[in-house]
Design a protein around this motif. Structure first.
Motif, short mmCIF file in Angstrom:
data_model
loop_
_atom_site.label_atom_id
_atom_site.label_comp_id
_atom_site.label_asym_id
_atom_site.label_seq_id
_atom_site.Cartn_x
_atom_site.Cartn_y
_atom_site.Cartn_z
N HIS A 99 0.81 -1.22 0.00
CA HIS A 99 0.00 0.00 0.00
C HIS A 99 0.84 1.27 0.00
CE1 HIS A 99 -3.73 -2.23 0.53
NE2 HIS A 99 -3.20 -2.89 1.54
N GLY A 100 2.17 1.14 0.01
CA GLY A 100 3.03 2.30 -0.01
C GLY A 100 2.96 3.15 1.24
N LEU A 101 2.91 2.50 2.39
CA LEU A 101 2.69 3.19 3.66
C LEU A 101 3.99 3.41 4.43
CD1 LEU A 101 -0.42 1.09 4.79
CD2 LEU A 101 -0.40 3.24 3.49
N THR A 102 3.94 4.35 5.37
CA THR A 102 5.03 4.58 6.30
C THR A 102 4.54 4.27 7.71
OG1 THR A 102 5.93 6.37 4.94
CG2 THR A 102 6.64 6.28 7.24
N LEU A 103 5.14 3.26 8.33
CA LEU A 103 4.72 2.88 9.68
C LEU A 103 5.16 3.93 10.70
CD1 LEU A 103 5.36 -0.97 10.00
CD2 LEU A 103 3.17 0.23 9.87
N GLU A 104 4.22 4.31 11.56
CA GLU A 104 4.48 5.27 12.63
C GLU A 104 4.62 4.63 14.00
OE1 GLU A 104 2.63 9.64 12.06
OE2 GLU A 104 1.19 8.09 12.62
N LYS A 105 3.79 3.60 14.26
CA LYS A 105 3.72 3.07 15.62
C LYS A 105 3.02 1.73 15.63
CE LYS A 105 1.66 6.81 16.43
NZ LYS A 105 0.99 8.03 16.92
N ILE A 106 3.14 1.07 16.78
CA ILE A 106 2.45 -0.18 17.06
C ILE A 106 1.45 0.09 18.17
CG2 ILE A 106 2.72 -2.52 18.00
CD1 ILE A 106 5.59 -2.44 16.78
N LEU A 107 0.21 -0.38 18.00
CA LEU A 107 -0.83 -0.22 19.00
C LEU A 107 -1.22 -1.59 19.54
CD1 LEU A 107 -3.14 2.34 17.14
CD2 LEU A 107 -1.31 2.83 18.78
N LEU A 108 -1.31 -1.72 20.85
CA LEU A 108 -1.65 -2.99 21.48
C LEU A 108 -2.94 -2.87 22.28
CD1 LEU A 108 1.86 -4.06 22.86
CD2 LEU A 108 0.84 -4.58 20.63
N THR A 109 -3.85 -3.82 22.06
CA THR A 109 -5.08 -3.84 22.85
C THR A 109 -4.89 -4.50 24.21
OG1 THR A 109 -5.87 -5.93 21.89
CG2 THR A 109 -6.53 -3.88 20.78
N HIS A 110 -4.07 -5.56 24.25
CA HIS A 110 -3.80 -6.25 25.52
C HIS A 110 -2.56 -7.12 25.38
CE1 HIS A 110 -6.20 -9.23 23.34
NE2 HIS A 110 -5.89 -10.17 24.23
N GLY A 111 -2.18 -7.79 26.46
CA GLY A 111 -0.87 -8.41 26.51
C GLY A 111 -0.79 -9.89 26.20
N HIS A 112 -1.81 -10.51 25.65
CA HIS A 112 -1.73 -11.93 25.32
C HIS A 112 -0.86 -12.15 24.09
CE1 HIS A 112 -5.62 -13.09 27.67
NE2 HIS A 112 -4.56 -12.96 28.44
N ILE A 113 -0.15 -13.26 24.08
CA ILE A 113 0.92 -13.47 23.11
C ILE A 113 0.45 -13.46 21.66
CG2 ILE A 113 0.80 -16.00 23.24
CD1 ILE A 113 3.97 -15.84 23.02
N ASP A 114 -0.76 -13.94 21.38
CA ASP A 114 -1.21 -13.95 20.00
C ASP A 114 -1.49 -12.53 19.49
OD1 ASP A 114 -3.33 -14.14 21.91
OD2 ASP A 114 -4.76 -14.60 20.32
N HIS A 115 -1.51 -11.56 20.39
CA HIS A 115 -1.70 -10.16 20.02
C HIS A 115 -0.41 -9.35 20.06
CE1 HIS A 115 -6.22 -10.07 20.07
NE2 HIS A 115 -5.96 -11.21 20.68
N VAL A 116 0.57 -9.79 20.84
CA VAL A 116 1.78 -8.97 21.03
C VAL A 116 3.08 -9.72 20.74
CG1 VAL A 116 0.56 -7.65 22.80
CG2 VAL A 116 2.12 -9.48 23.50
N GLY A 117 3.00 -10.98 20.35
CA GLY A 117 4.21 -11.80 20.21
C GLY A 117 5.23 -11.27 19.21
N GLY A 118 4.79 -10.51 18.21
CA GLY A 118 5.72 -9.96 17.23
C GLY A 118 6.04 -8.49 17.44
N ALA A 119 5.50 -7.90 18.50
CA ALA A 119 5.62 -6.45 18.69
C ALA A 119 7.06 -6.00 18.89
CB ALA A 119 4.75 -6.00 19.87
#
Length: 214
Positions: A45-65
């Motif tokens: 999509h030709g995007l520039t990443l600014e940040k990572i947003l996390l909803t909660h701390g379970h590994i399937d949501h944050v394991g690659g953060a």
């Protein structure tokens, strides 16, 4: 704002790539894993990443953060500080659930109810919605009537409450007192499974339909 859902990890967690159409600045919500897949979408999509947003701390949501943050030099924003314990326990979580080894990390900015985060010109309002985990947050775009709710609410279901720090009643209260006031016409991206609207869930969800909670 535009977005793309990118299922990641063996749990098929709904990681979301979101971006501002005016600036093409982007954020990744809940990068649980499969970082190459996420970055492929960013480049497509030709995007520039600014940040990572996390909803909660379970590994399937944050394991690659942590890996994504290090590779792309991105700040990690969220969740609420009450989920700090889950981030500290990532090595244990990875062993327990058979995920690749994951290191503990600190968020660069913990969030609280009423905070706002930006993605380019897009503003996301933050709602602290405990229950599934004590520090779970939800991101809502008022302009787009769109919410990223993690594992608080699903189409036809709600988040599990059998984890340490979980609370069934807190989860129900979060849904009814924080999410429903955002409007029946709000669409939401859940942590797993298909999208829905708050109005649809208020009619038919077997846990939180209006007729069940009167």
């Amino acid at each position: 704002m535009k977005f793309q859902i990118i299922p990641v990890t063996p749990f098929q967690q709904n990681c979301s790539l979101i971006w501002c159409e005016q600036t093409l600045k982007a954020a990744v919500v809940d990068p649980g894993g499969n970082i190459d897949r996420i970055l492929d979408a960013v480049h497509e999509h030709g995007l520039t990443l600014e940040k990572i947003l996390l909803t909660h701390g379970h590994i399937d949501h944050v394991g690659g953060a942590a890996k994504l943050a290090a590779e792309q030099q991105l700040p990690i924003i969220g969740p609420h500080i009450a989920d700090k314990m889950w981030l500290e326990q990532l090595p244990i979580q990875s062993q327990k659930f058979g995920f690749p080894p994951s290191i503990a990390f600190e968020s660069d900015r913990y969030l609280d109810d009423g905070d706002e985060v930006t993605v380019g010109n897009t503003v996301l309002k933050v709602y602290h919605c405990p229950g599934h985990t004590p520090g779970h947050v939800v991101f809502w775009s008022e302009a787009d009537k769109l919410a990223f709710v993690g594992d608080v609410l699903f189409r036809g279901s709600i988040g599990r409450t059998d984890f340490p720090g979980s609370s069934y009643q807190a989860l129900i209260d979060s849904i009814c007192n924080k999410l429903w006031p955002l409007g029946n016409d709000t669409s939401f991206v859940p942590g797993h499974g298909p999208m829905s609207t708050f109005g649809e869930e208020r009619q038919s969800n077997p846990f939180v339909a209006d007729q069940l909670l009167k």
